[in-house]
Design an enzyme around this catalytic site. Sequence first.
Site, PDB file in Angstrom:
ATOM      1  N   CYS A 135      80.508 -69.183 -97.347  1.00 45.11           N
ATOM      2  CA  CYS A 135      79.199 -68.636 -97.714  1.00 45.11           C
ATOM      3  C   CYS A 135      78.903 -67.263 -97.098  1.00 45.11           C
ATOM      4  O   CYS A 135      78.346 -66.389 -97.773  1.00 45.11           O
ATOM      5  CB  CYS A 135      78.083 -69.627 -97.370  1.00 45.11           C
ATOM      6  SG  CYS A 135      78.353 -70.529 -95.848  1.00 45.11           S
ATOM      7  N   LYS A 181      87.491 -66.859 -91.073  1.00 43.46           N
ATOM      8  CA  LYS A 181      87.308 -66.913 -92.539  1.00 43.46           C
ATOM      9  C   LYS A 181      86.714 -65.597 -93.031  1.00 43.46           C
ATOM     10  O   LYS A 181      87.158 -65.036 -94.040  1.00 43.46           O
ATOM     11  CB  LYS A 181      86.349 -68.057 -92.922  1.00 43.46           C
ATOM     12  CG  LYS A 181      86.935 -69.448 -92.764  1.00 43.46           C
ATOM     13  CD  LYS A 181      85.860 -70.484 -93.080  1.00 43.46           C
ATOM     14  CE  LYS A 181      86.183 -71.819 -92.458  1.00 43.46           C
ATOM     15  NZ  LYS A 181      85.067 -72.777 -92.584  1.00 43.46           N
ATOM     16  N   ASN A 212      72.559 -69.691 -98.716  1.00 42.91           N
ATOM     17  CA  ASN A 212      73.944 -70.139 -98.482  1.00 42.91           C
ATOM     18  C   ASN A 212      74.344 -71.312 -99.374  1.00 42.91           C
ATOM     19  O   ASN A 212      75.530 -71.494 -99.668  1.00 42.91           O
ATOM     20  CB  ASN A 212      74.144 -70.523 -97.008  1.00 42.91           C
ATOM     21  CG  ASN A 212      73.078 -71.471 -96.490  1.00 42.91           C
ATOM     22  OD1 ASN A 212      71.910 -71.107 -96.417  1.00 42.91           O
ATOM     23  ND2 ASN A 212      73.467 -72.671 -96.155  1.00 42.91           N
ATOM     24  N   ARG A 241      91.659 -71.982 -99.755  1.00 47.24           N
ATOM     25  CA  ARG A 241      91.276 -70.571 -99.953  1.00 47.24           C
ATOM     26  C   ARG A 241      92.368 -69.540 -99.683  1.00 47.24           C
ATOM     27  O   ARG A 241      92.449 -68.529-100.371  1.00 47.24           O
ATOM     28  CB  ARG A 241      90.066 -70.229 -99.066  1.00 47.24           C
ATOM     29  CG  ARG A 241      88.791 -70.895 -99.531  1.00 47.24           C
ATOM     30  CD  ARG A 241      87.644 -70.491 -98.619  1.00 47.24           C
ATOM     31  NE  ARG A 241      86.477 -71.332 -98.863  1.00 47.24           N
ATOM     32  CZ  ARG A 241      85.611 -71.676 -97.928  1.00 47.24           C
ATOM     33  NH1 ARG A 241      85.779 -71.248 -96.687  1.00 47.24           N
ATOM     34  NH2 ARG A 241      84.584 -72.437 -98.235  1.00 47.24           N
ATOM     35  N   ARG A 274      74.824 -69.148 -85.012  1.00 43.61           N
ATOM     36  CA  ARG A 274      73.993 -70.160 -85.682  1.00 43.61           C
ATOM     37  C   ARG A 274      72.559 -70.014 -85.158  1.00 43.61           C
ATOM     38  O   ARG A 274      72.361 -69.951 -83.937  1.00 43.61           O
ATOM     39  CB  ARG A 274      74.533 -71.557 -85.350  1.00 43.61           C
ATOM     40  CG  ARG A 274      73.951 -72.673 -86.178  1.00 43.61           C
ATOM     41  CD  ARG A 274      74.365 -72.646 -87.615  1.00 43.61           C
ATOM     42  NE  ARG A 274      75.801 -72.864 -87.776  1.00 43.61           N
ATOM     43  CZ  ARG A 274      76.444 -72.791 -88.947  1.00 43.61           C
ATOM     44  NH1 ARG A 274      75.772 -72.502 -90.054  1.00 43.61           N
ATOM     45  NH2 ARG A 274      77.741 -72.993 -89.022  1.00 43.61           N
ATOM     46  N   VAL A 307      75.330 -79.286-101.508  1.00 40.87           N
ATOM     47  CA  VAL A 307      75.896 -78.368-102.499  1.00 40.87           C
ATOM     48  C   VAL A 307      76.061 -79.083-103.838  1.00 40.87           C
ATOM     49  O   VAL A 307      75.736 -78.537-104.895  1.00 40.87           O
ATOM     50  CB  VAL A 307      77.253 -77.801-102.009  1.00 40.87           C
ATOM     51  CG1 VAL A 307      77.890 -76.914-103.077  1.00 40.87           C
ATOM     52  CG2 VAL A 307      77.074 -77.014-100.711  1.00 40.87           C
ATOM     53  N   ARG A 352      80.605 -95.048-100.047  1.00 44.72           N
ATOM     54  CA  ARG A 352      79.236 -95.411 -99.614  1.00 44.72           C
ATOM     55  C   ARG A 352      78.222 -95.262-100.745  1.00 44.72           C
ATOM     56  O   ARG A 352      77.232 -95.982-100.803  1.00 44.72           O
ATOM     57  CB  ARG A 352      78.760 -94.474 -98.486  1.00 44.72           C
ATOM     58  CG  ARG A 352      79.431 -94.617 -97.176  1.00 44.72           C
ATOM     59  CD  ARG A 352      78.815 -93.620 -96.161  1.00 44.72           C
ATOM     60  NE  ARG A 352      79.172 -92.222 -96.454  1.00 44.72           N
ATOM     61  CZ  ARG A 352      80.288 -91.649 -96.059  1.00 44.72           C
ATOM     62  NH1 ARG A 352      81.154 -92.334 -95.351  1.00 44.72           N
ATOM     63  NH2 ARG A 352      80.559 -90.376 -96.356  1.00 44.72           N
ATOM     64  N   GLN A 375      73.342 -67.486 -89.052  1.00 41.02           N
ATOM     65  CA  GLN A 375      73.593 -68.495 -90.088  1.00 41.02           C
ATOM     66  C   GLN A 375      72.692 -69.724 -89.964  1.00 41.02           C
ATOM     67  O   GLN A 375      72.481 -70.270 -88.874  1.00 41.02           O
ATOM     68  CB  GLN A 375      75.068 -68.916 -90.045  1.00 41.02           C
ATOM     69  CG  GLN A 375      75.980 -67.758 -90.388  1.00 41.02           C
ATOM     70  CD  GLN A 375      77.455 -68.117 -90.440  1.00 41.02           C
ATOM     71  OE1 GLN A 375      78.273 -67.327 -89.999  1.00 41.02           O
ATOM     72  NE2 GLN A 375      77.803 -69.275 -90.987  1.00 41.02           N
ATOM     73  N   HIS A 435      71.436 -67.409 -95.023  1.00 36.14           N
ATOM     74  CA  HIS A 435      72.205 -66.699 -93.993  1.00 36.14           C
ATOM     75  C   HIS A 435      71.810 -65.222 -94.009  1.00 36.14           C
ATOM     76  O   HIS A 435      71.679 -64.617 -95.085  1.00 36.14           O
ATOM     77  CB  HIS A 435      73.710 -66.776 -94.292  1.00 36.14           C
ATOM     78  CG  HIS A 435      74.326 -68.122 -94.087  1.00 36.14           C
ATOM     79  ND1 HIS A 435      73.674 -69.188 -93.505  1.00 36.14           N
ATOM     80  CD2 HIS A 435      75.593 -68.566 -94.361  1.00 36.14           C
ATOM     81  CE1 HIS A 435      74.492 -70.228 -93.452  1.00 36.14           C
ATOM     82  NE2 HIS A 435      75.661 -69.881 -93.965  1.00 36.14           N
TER      83      HIS A 435
END
Length: 347
Positions: A128, A214, A316, A99, A236, A17, A42, A155, A243
């Site tokens: 998403c 969600k 997504n 959220r 999934r 993202v 990292r 998804q 999606h």
Amino acid sequence: MSRDGYRVAVVGATGQVGTLMLELLRERRFPAAEIVPFASQRSVGRELDGGLIVRGLSEESIRGFDIALFSAGGSTSAEWAPRFADAGAIVIDNSSHWRMQDDVPLVVSEVNPDALDAHRGIIANPNCSTMQMVVALKPLYDEAGIERLVVSTYQAVSGTSRRAVEELLGQAHAVLHERDIERPDAYAHQIAFNALPHAGSFAPGEDHTDEERKLINETRKILADPAIAVSATCVRVPVVTGHSEAVNVQTRRELSPERARELLEAAPGVTVLDDPDAALYPLAIDATGKDDVFVGRIRRDPGHERALDLWIVADNLRKGAATNAVQIAELLHERGLVHAGDAAARV
Ligand SMILES: NC(=O)c1ccc[n+]([C@@H]2O[C@H](COP(=O)([O-])OP(=O)(O)OC[C@H]3O[C@@H](n4cnc5c(N)ncnc54)[C@H](OP(=O)(O)O)[C@@H]3O)[C@@H](O)[C@H]2O)c1
């Protein structure tokens, strides 16, 4: 804003993202004077495309920003979003952590932009699956109200992580070459050539996944209508990006498929693809790389006089995450809600 533009932090800039958010800020010519990428220890010092150097999060490094776009997971947002906000930035967060907090607006740019006015430093980007669904539902909601939604999602694995994408491709390769697959890691079961009724995770004793919760809770918050009944099954599937959702919409007032199509064709951020005779309907592989939400298979539910069935597809990683985050930043700018001078003054 200084004369040259805003100072923008992108936290999680090396991720799926985050990489897209950096790209979109440039592509959409967001008025940024400086963009600073942050990631985990990292990646500190790594040079990204365009020559930006990744920094680490510290009390000193987070000072002086106007806007901070977060996509680094819930625990990083829990710890660092308030610190950025205290230092004067407006945070736009992709994780699920903030959220459902009452004082945090949960915003989809085409659906409830006015919720931004009440922000207190942190703004949340929805999940998403919820995001793409509410973009398509909003025009129908405004016309006829919504009583109940029955949603089944299909998804993509990029919604989980980059590691999940690698796992799908590795498993598919192994199966096609008749080799044993390694023990699944991203999911409880093999995802290649399979469909898992288990998107997200089950808390102990819970019969819904967090992804399903969600979809239920965020839909009600964004449409500001706690009375909407939502039934959700999140699945999934072995798709890399995009999606898909089958959504049964029971409206409060009569709404014909023809009128729904008309409303959707005029809706911002929506493209209607709906000609079943020509095998034209939205597909995940076609939505990939695009910012719109695609809607098709618009039809009357033969089992209910006030219900319609829709097929809704979006990328997504784009509208489901990065695009909406950047659109929120644009709205804050357009509405004069970024008090950039404050941030500079706090350095
Ligand atoms: N993927 C989607 O479709 C989607 C949709 C909506 C929302 N989201 C949310 O967006 C977030 C990122 O998703 P993604 O798919 O982009 O994940 P990802 O590819 O795994 O990227 C995660 C990013 O977070 C950084 N990070 C990890 N731990 C950190 C720490 N302790 N401090 C600072 N940075 C840290 C990583 O840096 P390193 O490279 O250094 O490890 C990387 O830049 C998640 O909260 C996810 O729920 C994702």
